[in-house]
Design an enzyme around this catalytic site. Sequence first.
Site, PDB file in Angstrom:
ATOM      1  N   GLY A 213       0.838  -1.204   0.000  1.00 43.97           N
ATOM      2  CA  GLY A 213       0.000   0.000   0.000  1.00 43.97           C
ATOM      3  C   GLY A 213       0.868   1.247   0.000  1.00 43.97           C
ATOM      4  O   GLY A 213       1.964   1.267  -0.583  1.00 43.97           O
ATOM      5  N   SER A 214       0.396   2.230   0.715  1.00 42.57           N
ATOM      6  CA  SER A 214       1.065   3.532   0.652  1.00 42.57           C
ATOM      7  C   SER A 214       2.436   3.542   1.314  1.00 42.57           C
ATOM      8  O   SER A 214       3.201   4.493   1.139  1.00 42.57           O
ATOM      9  CB  SER A 214       0.180   4.582   1.311  1.00 42.57           C
ATOM     10  OG  SER A 214      -1.031   4.664   0.589  1.00 42.57           O
ATOM     11  N   THR A 215       2.747   2.489   2.092  1.00 42.11           N
ATOM     12  CA  THR A 215       4.089   2.460   2.686  1.00 42.11           C
ATOM     13  C   THR A 215       5.155   2.347   1.593  1.00 42.11           C
ATOM     14  O   THR A 215       6.325   2.603   1.833  1.00 42.11           O
ATOM     15  CB  THR A 215       4.246   1.287   3.656  1.00 42.11           C
ATOM     16  OG1 THR A 215       3.993   0.071   2.953  1.00 42.11           O
ATOM     17  CG2 THR A 215       3.289   1.390   4.829  1.00 42.11           C
TER      18      THR A 215
END
Lengths: 392, 651
Positions: free
Chosen positions: B322-324
């Site tokens: 995801g956004s990590t």
Amino acid sequence: MARTRPLLLSSQQFGLRNPDMSLGEKLWQINWTMILLTTAIAGVGFAMLYSAANGSFDPWASRQMVRFGIGLVGMLTVALIDIRIWFRHAYGLYLFALAMLGAVEVIGVAGMGAQRWIDLGVIQLQPSEIMKVALVLALARYYHGIAMDEIGRPSLLLVPLAMIFVPAALVLKQPDLGTAVTLIMVGGAVLFCAGVRLWKFALVGALGLGSIPVLWQFLHDYQRQRVLTFLNPESDPLGAGYHILQSKIALGSGGVFGKGFLQGTQSHLNFLPEKQTDFIFTMLAEEFGMVGGIALLIVYSLLLAYGVAIAMRARNQFGRLLALGLSFNLFVYVFINIAMVMGLIPVVGVPLPLISYGGTAMLTTMGALGLVMSVYIHRDIRIPRRGLGDDL
Amino acid sequence: MVLKRDGQDQAKTFTRRALLVGGGQAVLMTALGARMYYLQVIEADRYATLAEDNRINLRLIPPPRGRIVDRFGTPMAVNQQNYRVVMVREQARDVTRTLDHLAQIITLSERDYQRILREMRRKRAFVPVTVRDFLDWEQVSRIEVNAPDLPGVSIEVGQTRQYPFGETMTHILGYVSVVSEKDLTGDPLLELPGFRIGKQGIEKQYDGELRGKAGTSHLEVNALGRVIRELSREEGVPGRDLVLTVDVGLQKFVHRRLKLERSASAVVMDVTNGDILALASSPAFDPNIFNVGMSSQIWHDLINDPLSPLTNKALSGHYAPGSTFKMMVALAALEAGIGPDHRVFCPGYMELGNTRFHCWKKYGHGWVDMYDGIKQSCDVFFYDISRRVGIDRIAAMARRFGLGAPTGIDLPGERPGVIPDREWKLANIGEPWQLGETLVSAIGQGFVLTTPIQLAVMTARIANRGRLVRPRLTRLREELAAAAPPGGAGSGTAGSGVPASADAPDASAGSAPITTLDIPDSHFDVIHTAMDLVTNDRRGTAYRARIAAEGREMAGKTGTSQVRRITMAERAAGVFKNEDLPWRRRDHALFVAFAPVHAPRYCCAVVVEHGGGGSKVAAPIARDVLMETQERDPAATPPVRLVAGQLLRKA
């Protein structure tokens, strides 16, 4: 008759003018070297029995020593008894032994899976052992009474063959293959030395070979197994071949000088079966190596050579055949036992004379040796062909 | 005269034949002698060997297994003495009576009786038969006191592996269990009845070290197998004790914190050297159940539990980051010359051809630069820069930070993850790369798969400004490398259970220098600042999960990965057992963070399966964990040292 008439003797032979020697004369005549050899062999036996009990006189060595003491007295007694008395009672003893063999069938005690013993309360008797001596006595007497030119008669062969094969059959039925074979071999040796033609042996031998398939039927399973295992011992290393294999390992690992007294690993860790009886030679060869084993063979050989020499020096046919037959008997036992533990012949339950633990065998062996000595002491006595009559 | 001549004939015949018989005897006696020579001289060596084989039994003495302690020396895997009462038939004489006596001291059921008597019959008279296992101390002493009434009964001591922290440490330590057919390597120790080897975790990874070397005892035995005496004895080498980098106190905290969620995993790492301080995967299981013979029901439940308690999700959980993942895209952009002030207008979506790529924020973020893009996790910003940079450069950057390949942590069962690029797609899917897939990858979805341990490594390398730390649970590898002569390091560790590592730069902080990624500090300044804003700016996505304590503030990044997309991706990779539970359809919540923000020491990666939003579920966990970590500050104390592979007992 024999009492009154002086015998014609060569002058260099001492003290035998009178066949009825005094006790002192007889003692002088005793073949002490033979006693020494006998004691030496028995001494080896004590040592091995001591070792077999892991360095203890109990339970075997001490008892064996007592038996040897008794045997020694018996041996001397037998030796000193006039050979003519043995001659006279030869058949009687034989019949007695035969009767006992028959009795084993009825009242025998089973030991090691075979009926071999008669329990007399105090001692247990093994009639087959007695038969070995009695057979030689009987055959010697029989052939003493037969002239050289009569020997060829086939009809005269029937009685001695019966004398041999009847007890052999009884012993085989016990079942004791080893003793049966021994009886036949010893009987054969007496017949051979008495002058029976070689081709007759060949004939009987051929008949014997021919009867093997028949005999095979009579053998017990364990006997058959032993023969089969002998033919291919490695086939069954944990089963019936185990004894032979372990014995060969013990022997071979002994090497030239052995592992040392009480140090035989195969014997003391029980890999070796029956080490106090049938396999005692293996233990000796393991602990004292080839040197010890061959030394014992030499002592035995000396004893046997004495027997043959005595036989040849005897002037009566009875004595000759008796001494030869008995020493041959000794030889057969020594040979069968040692050849067996070395894997040369099938495993048969035959003790090593004078060494294996066992009372009857010890006493009969010593008795037999006493008889041989009796032949020596009375070597110049003449015994009439047709018997002694009742004048003795 | 006739008679006399006959007598002479007889004597002559006899003498001739007796000589023949005597000669025959001599020949046969010589044959016996020859046979003796053959057996005792020619074949002597062979038979001597056979006699020794008969006599000597080699018995193995199992070495005590090495203990495992945490960095402070707290024992986490120990050997507990297990007392069992045994009975020797030949000494017991009347077996049933002795058993009756024994039954008054310890309870023996009818089944015990049957089993004991059966074993007694089967085994030789001198072989001890186990009457009961796992006696407590009171039972032991009562048996000892009653020894006169219990002939042939004795107490034997065995060793059982104990894990005092139970399920807390299970995913790190693993467990030991009986040797199976495929474990046999030829080491005779493995064939000892009852011997156990590591089947999971550290116990498996370092089984060679922990196992030690067996001692041997040469026993003289008789034909029945009874031991007569010991001829010689060679002492074995006890298994090596292991010091882990873990702080068991912190581990307990993390484990408890994760248990508040259904299924989650977390990793806490020292960013300076890669020491794992805590590594937890929830749910877990108690490894001690493997000791006392587990019922098949428990085992069945364990392997069929949909939350897979037997799996260490921190290492083998494949999650879309995801956004990590956005830090990787940002760093790739910075390297490609796109400055931090590059601005993108976010209307809530981006159009590419006929397709609309949505931002998580429906109505958009307006104008965003790189700081805002990370702080607010603006998808459109990353769509834009990923188009400019291209997937290949993003993938290369991600790989430099440790994603998409096993991190090399010293635990078995690690999965590699996937960092897709053009080449990867062609090779694995057989289709050319689509531009849309670049956009999807840029927000950590699509084909991208990572494991929590990879995310922790990535975060550590961000926090330490590009130092290539690798995660480790022990410093054994480095110690062995340091102890081994130069050049021999590889061969010295080969086969000893330590994965041979060619890259010596990964050694501990003290020894060989850690190589650094060739990334300018200014790029890291941008990322650090942006991640600081995520947690410590009011408009940051994880502001609510910030650490307020001064000097302990953390910087982080949220991530929320959509399960449906993941499922498709997993299907493409061919690994995922999907069950259509509603819970299963929720998003995974992720959070990566480091702290303190201005002097990073610790990093943390948290993944909560189907937990929902990263900011709401995962970030608070990371906050609690990093707070606790900083309070405990385990990295301030180096792990205890071993002397000659053994832990010295604390005074």
